[in-house]
Write a protein that holds these residues in place. Structure first.
Motif, PDB file in Angstrom:
ATOM      1  N   TRP A 182      11.144  -5.325  -2.694  1.00 46.67           N
ATOM      2  CA  TRP A 182      10.434  -4.172  -3.240  1.00 46.67           C
ATOM      3  C   TRP A 182      10.798  -2.897  -2.475  1.00 46.67           C
ATOM      4  O   TRP A 182      11.046  -1.855  -3.070  1.00 46.67           O
ATOM      5  CB  TRP A 182       8.924  -4.375  -3.198  1.00 46.67           C
ATOM      6  CG  TRP A 182       8.196  -3.170  -3.708  1.00 46.67           C
ATOM      7  CD1 TRP A 182       7.790  -2.073  -3.002  1.00 46.67           C
ATOM      8  CD2 TRP A 182       7.824  -2.913  -5.055  1.00 46.67           C
ATOM      9  NE1 TRP A 182       7.194  -1.166  -3.822  1.00 46.67           N
ATOM     10  CE2 TRP A 182       7.202  -1.657  -5.086  1.00 46.67           C
ATOM     11  CE3 TRP A 182       7.959  -3.626  -6.237  1.00 46.67           C
ATOM     12  CZ2 TRP A 182       6.707  -1.099  -6.260  1.00 46.67           C
ATOM     13  CZ3 TRP A 182       7.457  -3.066  -7.391  1.00 46.67           C
ATOM     14  CH2 TRP A 182       6.846  -1.819  -7.401  1.00 46.67           C
ATOM     15  N   PHE A 183      10.835  -2.989  -1.163  1.00 53.24           N
ATOM     16  CA  PHE A 183      11.122  -1.808  -0.356  1.00 53.24           C
ATOM     17  C   PHE A 183      12.515  -1.257  -0.648  1.00 53.24           C
ATOM     18  O   PHE A 183      12.699  -0.044  -0.782  1.00 53.24           O
ATOM     19  CB  PHE A 183      10.988  -2.112   1.129  1.00 53.24           C
ATOM     20  CG  PHE A 183      11.238  -0.905   1.985  1.00 53.24           C
ATOM     21  CD1 PHE A 183      10.263   0.056   2.145  1.00 53.24           C
ATOM     22  CD2 PHE A 183      12.457  -0.726   2.609  1.00 53.24           C
ATOM     23  CE1 PHE A 183      10.493   1.180   2.913  1.00 53.24           C
ATOM     24  CE2 PHE A 183      12.704   0.393   3.384  1.00 53.24           C
ATOM     25  CZ  PHE A 183      11.716   1.353   3.537  1.00 53.24           C
TER      26      PHE A 183
ATOM     27  N   TRP B  64      14.229  -1.739  -3.380  1.00 52.75           N
ATOM     28  CA  TRP B  64      14.330  -1.366  -4.783  1.00 52.75           C
ATOM     29  C   TRP B  64      13.597  -0.058  -5.069  1.00 52.75           C
ATOM     30  O   TRP B  64      14.146   0.854  -5.663  1.00 52.75           O
ATOM     31  CB  TRP B  64      13.789  -2.497  -5.648  1.00 52.75           C
ATOM     32  CG  TRP B  64      13.792  -2.208  -7.122  1.00 52.75           C
ATOM     33  CD1 TRP B  64      14.829  -1.743  -7.881  1.00 52.75           C
ATOM     34  CD2 TRP B  64      12.698  -2.375  -8.014  1.00 52.75           C
ATOM     35  NE1 TRP B  64      14.449  -1.612  -9.185  1.00 52.75           N
ATOM     36  CE2 TRP B  64      13.134  -1.993  -9.303  1.00 52.75           C
ATOM     37  CE3 TRP B  64      11.393  -2.824  -7.859  1.00 52.75           C
ATOM     38  CZ2 TRP B  64      12.310  -2.043 -10.417  1.00 52.75           C
ATOM     39  CZ3 TRP B  64      10.591  -2.882  -8.970  1.00 52.75           C
ATOM     40  CH2 TRP B  64      11.050  -2.495 -10.227  1.00 52.75           C
ATOM     41  N   ARG B  65      12.320   0.030  -4.636  1.00 56.28           N
ATOM     42  CA  ARG B  65      11.482   1.169  -4.975  1.00 56.28           C
ATOM     43  C   ARG B  65      11.099   2.031  -3.773  1.00 56.28           C
ATOM     44  O   ARG B  65      10.755   3.179  -3.943  1.00 56.28           O
ATOM     45  CB  ARG B  65      10.191   0.687  -5.649  1.00 56.28           C
ATOM     46  CG  ARG B  65      10.394  -0.091  -6.919  1.00 56.28           C
ATOM     47  CD  ARG B  65      10.833   0.775  -8.027  1.00 56.28           C
ATOM     48  NE  ARG B  65       9.729   1.679  -8.340  1.00 56.28           N
ATOM     49  CZ  ARG B  65       9.666   2.435  -9.394  1.00 56.28           C
ATOM     50  NH1 ARG B  65      10.638   2.413 -10.251  1.00 56.28           N
ATOM     51  NH2 ARG B  65       8.643   3.211  -9.609  1.00 56.28           N
ATOM     52  N   GLY B  66      11.060   1.437  -2.591  1.00 56.78           N
ATOM     53  CA  GLY B  66      10.622   2.188  -1.415  1.00 56.78           C
ATOM     54  C   GLY B  66       9.106   2.278  -1.361  1.00 56.78           C
ATOM     55  O   GLY B  66       8.397   1.859  -2.266  1.00 56.78           O
TER      56      GLY B  66
ATOM     57  N   VAL C 257       5.631   2.146   1.474  1.00 56.83           N
ATOM     58  CA  VAL C 257       4.975   1.119   2.279  1.00 56.83           C
ATOM     59  C   VAL C 257       3.907   0.381   1.479  1.00 56.83           C
ATOM     60  O   VAL C 257       3.810  -0.844   1.552  1.00 56.83           O
ATOM     61  CB  VAL C 257       4.369   1.760   3.551  1.00 56.83           C
ATOM     62  CG1 VAL C 257       3.582   0.745   4.344  1.00 56.83           C
ATOM     63  CG2 VAL C 257       5.458   2.374   4.404  1.00 56.83           C
TER      64      VAL C 257
ATOM     65  N   GLY D 142       8.508  -8.510  -0.240  1.00 53.75           N
ATOM     66  CA  GLY D 142       8.263  -7.176   0.311  1.00 53.75           C
ATOM     67  C   GLY D 142       9.554  -6.436   0.602  1.00 53.75           C
ATOM     68  O   GLY D 142       9.676  -5.237   0.325  1.00 53.75           O
ATOM     69  N   ALA D 143      10.533  -7.130   1.160  1.00 51.13           N
ATOM     70  CA  ALA D 143      11.818  -6.497   1.467  1.00 51.13           C
ATOM     71  C   ALA D 143      12.530  -6.070   0.182  1.00 51.13           C
ATOM     72  O   ALA D 143      13.093  -4.966   0.117  1.00 51.13           O
ATOM     73  CB  ALA D 143      12.687  -7.452   2.273  1.00 51.13           C
TER      74      ALA D 143
ATOM     75  N   ALA E 167       3.533  -5.987  -2.987  1.00 50.61           N
ATOM     76  CA  ALA E 167       4.495  -6.968  -3.501  1.00 50.61           C
ATOM     77  C   ALA E 167       4.521  -8.217  -2.635  1.00 50.61           C
ATOM     78  O   ALA E 167       4.539  -9.344  -3.153  1.00 50.61           O
ATOM     79  CB  ALA E 167       5.892  -6.341  -3.567  1.00 50.61           C
ATOM     80  N   GLY E 168       4.508  -8.046  -1.339  1.00 55.34           N
ATOM     81  CA  GLY E 168       4.499  -9.194  -0.442  1.00 55.34           C
ATOM     82  C   GLY E 168       3.245 -10.037  -0.601  1.00 55.34           C
ATOM     83  O   GLY E 168       3.301 -11.272  -0.637  1.00 55.34           O
TER      84      GLY E 168
ATOM     85  N   THR F  47       5.365  -2.125  -0.861  1.00 54.76           N
ATOM     86  CA  THR F  47       5.927  -3.246  -0.108  1.00 54.76           C
ATOM     87  C   THR F  47       4.840  -4.238   0.267  1.00 54.76           C
ATOM     88  O   THR F  47       5.002  -5.452   0.110  1.00 54.76           O
ATOM     89  CB  THR F  47       6.627  -2.720   1.162  1.00 54.76           C
ATOM     90  OG1 THR F  47       7.646  -1.801   0.768  1.00 54.76           O
ATOM     91  CG2 THR F  47       7.221  -3.849   1.963  1.00 54.76           C
TER      92      THR F  47
END
Length: 111
Positions: free
Chosen positions: A84-85, A87-89, A91, A81-82, A97-98, A94
């Motif tokens: 993804w956040f 890389w792409r931003g 919520v 999740g981190a 992905a998590g 994130t």
């Protein structure tokens, strides 16, 4: 019907008065009231600080102790999740992905 101790009643009333005074204090002033710049800037970080205070212990602790093994799906889900956040931003991405990483590890491998 209810047997209320006088000290309990006095405490409840006193707390009610304190609550009304502290919450109504800002309505008593005639001129507009603003926070200092440093306080306004500090309040910008309040939501992320509160979220971190709830999420981080849930990720790194189990049964009141730090996670002692790397075979914990929560660690990898939080890391995904981190990544993804940053890389792409966003919520929603994130969270997705998590969970895409967490669920197979938790359900499939039983971590």
């Amino acid at each position: 019907m209810f047997d209320v101790d006088p000290w309990t009643l006095l405490t409840i009333l006193a707390l009610g008065v304190v609550t009304v005074i502290t919450r109504g204090f800002f309505f008593l002033s005639d001129k507009p009231w603003t926070l200092p710049h440093w306080a306004q800037r500090g309040l910008q970080y309040a939501p992320i600080a509160a979220l971190s205070a709830v999420v981080v212990p849930e990720v790194v602790m189990s049964q009141g102790a730090l996670v002692s093994t790397w075979q914990d799906a929560r660690l990898y889900g939080a890391l995904a999740g981190a990544v993804w956040f940053f890389w792409r931003g966003g919520v929603l991405g994130t969270i997705v992905a998590g969970m895409v990483v967490y669920l197979p590890l938790r359900i499939g491998l039983g971590w």
